[in-house]
Design an enzyme around this catalytic site. Structure first.
Site, PDB file in Angstrom:
ATOM      1  CB  THR A 133     -40.572  -6.209 -23.169  1.00  0.00           C
ATOM      2  OG1 THR A 133     -39.990  -5.125 -23.893  1.00  0.00           O
ATOM      3  CG2 THR A 133     -41.179  -7.156 -24.185  1.00  0.00           C
ATOM      4  CD  GLU A 135     -38.719  -3.267 -28.583  1.00  0.00           C
ATOM      5  OE1 GLU A 135     -39.025  -3.718 -29.694  1.00  0.00           O
ATOM      6  OE2 GLU A 135     -38.198  -2.162 -28.423  1.00  0.00           O
ATOM      7  CE1 TYR A 157     -37.171  -9.853 -26.174  1.00  0.00           C
ATOM      8  CE2 TYR A 157     -38.105  -7.664 -26.458  1.00  0.00           C
ATOM      9  CZ  TYR A 157     -37.609  -8.660 -25.638  1.00  0.00           C
ATOM     10  OH  TYR A 157     -37.567  -8.460 -24.277  1.00  0.00           O
ATOM     11  CE  LYS A 161     -39.457 -11.340 -23.632  1.00  0.00           C
ATOM     12  NZ  LYS A 161     -39.362 -11.871 -22.268  1.00  0.00           N
TER      13      LYS A 161
END
Ligand code: NAP
Ligand code: G4F
Length: 351
Positions: A133, A135, A157, A161
């Protein structure tokens, strides 16, 4: 010709449903892993699920990436050619509340699949896709982000990830496994989870128009995201696994908009005239400038609420997908306006 077999962890999610449709259209046999829940929630794939006793091309198995023996057994039983790991606690805001669970699922979940593959797939024939991602870039200064940009995640998160990104790369290099990361920027659709900003905004504003809700409460209006359509992004996931050599790719649209742009666009498309104001605390709110359907003039239709702000925020995400364009022949075709229009139309139809 023998059908290729795909195994999807996270088949009941937004991407899982579009990827299943895509793989079935490519004549794959698909196994999907669904979690045991007190109410069955396979609504995103019910329209494609066929009874396993007739002529099946899609079979669902109960599973969870937090359970190694389950992951191991599913891979051993299904003998896939390709594995797509889409399973995750995917909500960034929620990850601040469920930090440990997010790590168990979004980090160690990936490790469990890779370990099962390392033990079972001695010939290194199974291809593995990891749903990475944008992110992981967090607030890194290297915008627009590409495969060489530095990482600076700012949430449990994003951090979880990032572990999965690295462990996928590590297993590829250490054990010569076919393991690839798709670093996907935000992608939405009518099937988007209801607590992500696009779907939350559209559901609420349609309800407000119909008189079923008074006000939409939101957090940060000034962060920017690079929003694409999930249907196009899952095709990139498949293309990533069709490369001769496993590699990592950024998948994005290259254009970004603020949350406020998104809210303004939805209001405009619903023909709601509005004006933004600020209260004494500096929180912004939008009032209706005229009556429309069940909305009354001066009604506060959108308001910022402190409880929706995150402890830390990714301010500005925008991706550079030129490697994917060059090597995968992939590019986005659906723009932001078209995406939001499709989501609004679908919500009005559902309503
Ligand atoms: P989603 O709608 O939230 O779907 C997540 C899927 O993972 C669901 O099927 C969910 O099952 C499953 N899942 C959650 N915890 C699990 C566990 N412990 N074991 C097995 N399955 C589990 O997410 P999405 O938008 O489709 O995204 C797919 C993947 O891409 C996720 O990994 C997400 O983090 C990543 N990603 C998404 C975006 C985006 O903008 N959409 C961008 C970049 C990366 P339930 O249905 O039972 O909850
Ligand atoms: O829609 P969001 O929750 O998506 P976010 O945090 O960007 O994460 C999504 O995209 C990631 C890829 O970049 C994925 F990896 C991840 O799984 C997920 O799919 O929030 C978008 C923006 C944020 O800045 C948030 O603070 O909207 C802001 N926001 C403002 N009010 C809100 C709200 N977000 C949500 N969910 N709910 C609000 O009320």
């Amino acid at each position: 010709m023998k059908k290729k077999i795909a195994l999807i962890f996270g088949i009941t999610g937004q991407d899982g449903s579009y990827l299943t449709e895509f793989l079935l259209s490519k004549n794959y046999f698909v196994y999907g892993v669904k979690r045991r829940t007190s109410l069955i929630h396979t609504t995103r794939i019910d329209h494609i699920y066929q009874d396993r006793h007739s002529k099946p091309n899609l079979i669902l198995k109960y599973g969870d990436v937090t359970d190694f023996s389950n992951v191991f057994k599913i891979i051993n039983d299904t003998k896939p050619n390709e594995i797509y790991n889409l399973a995750a606690q995917s909500n960034v805001g929620v990850s601040f509340e469920l930090a440990e669970y997010t790590a168990q699922t979004d980090s160690i979940g990936t490790l469990r699949i890779l370990e099962a593959l390392r033990i079972l797939d001695k010939k290194k024939k199974i291809k593995f896709y990891q749903a990475s991602t944008s992110e992981i870039f967090g607030n890194s200064p290297d915008k627009p982000y590409n495969e060489k940009s530095r990482f600076a995640p700012v949430s449990p998160y994003g951090t979880a990830k990032l572990y999965s990104y690295w462990i996928t790369k590590n297993y590829r290099e250490a054990y010569s496994m076919y393991a690839a990361n798709g670093i996907l920027f935000n992608h939405e659709s009518p099937r988007r989870g209801e607590n992500f900003i696009s779907r939350k905004t559209i559901i609420a504003l349609v309800k407000i128009l119909k008189g079923k809700q008074k006000t939409l409460y939101l957090g940060n209006l000034h962060s920017k995201r690079d929003w694409g359509h999930a249907k196009e992004f899952v095709e990139a996931q498949w293309k990533i696994l069709q490369q001769k050599k496993a590699d990592d790719f950024v998948i994005a649209t290259g254009k970004n908009y603020s949350v406020k742009d998104l809210v303004n666009l939805v209001l405009k498309k619903l023909n709601i005239k509005f004006l933004w104001k600020k209260d004494k605390k500096g929180l912004e709110y939008a009032v209706a400038l005229s009556n429309v359907e069940k909305i009354k003039k001066s009604q506060v239709i959108v308001k910022q609420d402190q409880s929706y702000f995150r402890p830390n925020e990714v301010h500005d995400l925008v991706g550079d997908y030129s490697k994917a364009k060059k090597k995968l022949g992939w590019k986005p075709n659906i723009n932001f306006d078209q995406l939001i229009t499709e989501m609004i139309q679908s919500e009005i139809k559902n309503y």
